[in-house]
Design a protein around this motif. Structure first.
Motif, mmCIF file in Angstrom:
data_model
loop_
_atom_site.group_PDB
_atom_site.id
_atom_site.type_symbol
_atom_site.label_atom_id
_atom_site.label_comp_id
_atom_site.label_asym_id
_atom_site.label_seq_id
_atom_site.Cartn_x
_atom_site.Cartn_y
_atom_site.Cartn_z
ATOM 1 N N ASP A 33 44.694 47.503 49.143
ATOM 2 C CA ASP A 33 43.921 46.537 49.930
ATOM 3 C C ASP A 33 43.543 47.131 51.283
ATOM 4 O O ASP A 33 42.434 46.914 51.784
ATOM 5 C CB ASP A 33 44.708 45.235 50.118
ATOM 6 N N GLY A 34 44.456 47.899 51.873
ATOM 7 C CA GLY A 34 44.175 48.561 53.145
ATOM 8 C C GLY A 34 43.027 49.550 53.030
ATOM 9 O O GLY A 34 42.166 49.627 53.913
ATOM 10 N N VAL A 35 42.977 50.297 51.932
ATOM 11 C CA VAL A 35 41.888 51.249 51.715
ATOM 12 C C VAL A 35 40.552 50.511 51.637
ATOM 13 O O VAL A 35 39.560 50.919 52.256
ATOM 14 C CB VAL A 35 42.134 52.084 50.432
ATOM 15 N N PHE A 36 40.510 49.403 50.894
ATOM 16 C CA PHE A 36 39.270 48.635 50.793
ATOM 17 C C PHE A 36 38.850 48.067 52.153
ATOM 18 O O PHE A 36 37.660 48.028 52.478
ATOM 19 C CB PHE A 36 39.401 47.517 49.752
ATOM 20 N N MET A 37 39.826 47.649 52.956
ATOM 21 C CA MET A 37 39.509 47.131 54.296
ATOM 22 C C MET A 37 38.974 48.239 55.199
ATOM 23 O O MET A 37 38.019 48.033 55.951
ATOM 24 C CB MET A 37 40.744 46.472 54.923
ATOM 25 N N VAL A 38 39.570 49.423 55.136
ATOM 26 C CA VAL A 38 39.102 50.549 55.956
ATOM 27 C C VAL A 38 37.671 50.921 55.566
ATOM 28 O O VAL A 38 36.829 51.162 56.433
ATOM 29 C CB VAL A 38 40.051 51.758 55.833
ATOM 30 N N ILE A 39 37.391 50.942 54.270
ATOM 31 C CA ILE A 39 36.032 51.264 53.813
ATOM 32 C C ILE A 39 35.040 50.241 54.346
ATOM 33 O O ILE A 39 33.970 50.601 54.843
ATOM 34 C CB ILE A 39 35.978 51.360 52.271
ATOM 35 N N ILE A 89 36.619 38.237 58.002
ATOM 36 C CA ILE A 89 35.470 37.954 57.135
ATOM 37 C C ILE A 89 35.497 38.891 55.934
ATOM 38 O O ILE A 89 35.316 38.474 54.794
ATOM 39 C CB ILE A 89 34.151 38.105 57.925
ATOM 40 N N SER A 90 35.729 40.164 56.199
ATOM 41 C CA SER A 90 35.781 41.162 55.140
ATOM 42 C C SER A 90 36.888 40.842 54.138
ATOM 43 O O SER A 90 36.691 40.955 52.924
ATOM 44 C CB SER A 90 35.998 42.550 55.751
ATOM 45 N N PHE A 91 38.050 40.427 54.633
ATOM 46 C CA PHE A 91 39.154 40.064 53.751
ATOM 47 C C PHE A 91 38.721 38.952 52.806
ATOM 48 O O PHE A 91 38.963 39.022 51.589
ATOM 49 C CB PHE A 91 40.375 39.626 54.569
ATOM 50 N N HIS A 95 38.395 39.569 48.855
ATOM 51 C CA HIS A 95 39.492 39.020 48.058
ATOM 52 C C HIS A 95 39.389 37.523 47.766
ATOM 53 O O HIS A 95 40.182 37.012 46.974
ATOM 54 C CB HIS A 95 40.829 39.276 48.767
ATOM 55 N N GLY A 96 38.468 36.816 48.403
ATOM 56 C CA GLY A 96 38.408 35.359 48.286
ATOM 57 C C GLY A 96 38.325 34.840 46.865
ATOM 58 O O GLY A 96 39.090 33.961 46.465
ATOM 59 N N TYR A 97 37.410 35.402 46.078
ATOM 60 C CA TYR A 97 37.251 34.910 44.708
ATOM 61 C C TYR A 97 38.521 35.142 43.891
ATOM 62 O O TYR A 97 39.010 34.240 43.209
ATOM 63 C CB TYR A 97 36.046 35.567 44.020
ATOM 64 N N LEU A 98 39.049 36.364 43.947
ATOM 65 C CA LEU A 98 40.250 36.676 43.166
ATOM 66 C C LEU A 98 41.435 35.837 43.611
ATOM 67 O O LEU A 98 42.239 35.394 42.779
ATOM 68 C CB LEU A 98 40.594 38.164 43.268
ATOM 69 N N LEU A 99 41.563 35.603 44.919
ATOM 70 C CA LEU A 99 42.668 34.771 45.405
ATOM 71 C C LEU A 99 42.529 33.339 44.906
ATOM 72 O O LEU A 99 43.509 32.721 44.490
ATOM 73 C CB LEU A 99 42.730 34.798 46.935
ATOM 74 N N SER A 100 41.315 32.800 44.965
ATOM 75 C CA SER A 100 41.136 31.403 44.563
ATOM 76 C C SER A 100 41.298 31.228 43.058
ATOM 77 O O SER A 100 41.824 30.220 42.604
ATOM 78 C CB SER A 100 39.773 30.881 45.005
ATOM 79 N N ARG A 101 40.870 32.193 42.289
ATOM 80 C CA ARG A 101 40.893 32.062 40.826
ATOM 81 C C ARG A 101 42.211 32.527 40.204
ATOM 82 O O ARG A 101 42.702 31.913 39.262
ATOM 83 C CB ARG A 101 39.732 32.881 40.254
ATOM 84 N N GLY A 107 43.939 44.808 45.276
ATOM 85 C CA GLY A 107 45.111 45.659 45.056
ATOM 86 C C GLY A 107 46.112 45.025 44.107
ATOM 87 O O GLY A 107 46.674 45.701 43.232
ATOM 88 N N LYS A 108 46.356 43.735 44.260
ATOM 89 C CA LYS A 108 47.284 43.044 43.357
ATOM 90 C C LYS A 108 46.726 43.025 41.938
ATOM 91 O O LYS A 108 47.469 43.167 40.963
ATOM 92 C CB LYS A 108 47.559 41.624 43.859
#
Length: 191
Positions: A33-39, A89-91, A95-101, A107-108
């Protein structure tokens, strides 16, 4: 991948199994998740024109820091607000869709683990964001002790229940989706 949301209710009278995600799985998911945030932050920095530096100053840390601060100071107020809010916002975008669904970040999802309630259901999205993530973000911003608060939160994972303080506040746990909730008949699991 199965598109069902995890509903991992144990069959009546079935023995419970510890399906907690391992520390290694959680750490790997955190790093991914950190890698995706850095990108995503790199794209913003490029957009704001903050990626080009004087090569002569690259060897001097103080000169680089001064140049970065000068670039930030030269941003408009709107750009400064975007820079401050962009990680959040980026988070949510990443990840919003995957977290909600599914109760998962990218990463998880890759690591085959998910955030669930104590009865193995996907937590409501608002509860997940406010009680699990927003509290962490705010705690990290407390002057002088924010880093210590975050460290204490994370180090709680080494207790027997493998739950961080933010897990306790949100009433959640992180499970390995490959481990059935009960012994015996397999349950529906997304991977």
């Amino acid at each position: 991948m199965n598109d069902q949301a995890p509903d991992l209710q144990p069959a009546p009278n079935s023995p419970q199994v510890d399906n907690s995600a391992s520390l290694g799985q959680r750490f790997a998911a955190f790093m991914l998740d950190g890698v995706f945030m850095v990108i995503s932050m790199m794209f913003l920095m490029q957009y704001l024109g903050m990626t080009e530096f004087d090569p002569n100053k690259a060897q001097d840390a103080q000169a680089m820091q001064s140049e970065i601060l000068a670039k930030v100071a030269a941003l408009s107020n709107g750009q400064k607000v975007l820079l401050a809010l962009f990680p959040y916002i980026s988070f949510l975008v990443l990840h919003g869709y995957l977290l909600s669904r599914y109760g998962q970040t990218i990463g998880k999802r890759i690591m085959g683990i998910a955030i669930v309630t104590m009865d193995n259901r996907v937590p409501p999205f608002f509860q997940l964001i406010v009680q699990r993530y927003l509290i962490q973000w705010l705690a990290g911003r407390v002057p002088m002790v924010g880093g210590i608060l975050r460290l204490v939160d994370i180090l709680a994972i080494f207790r027997a229940d493998k739950r961080c303080i933010h897990d306790h506040l949100a009433g959640t746990k992180v499970i390995d989706l490959r481990i059935p909730v009960t012994q015996g008949k397999p349950t529906s699991i997304i991977v």
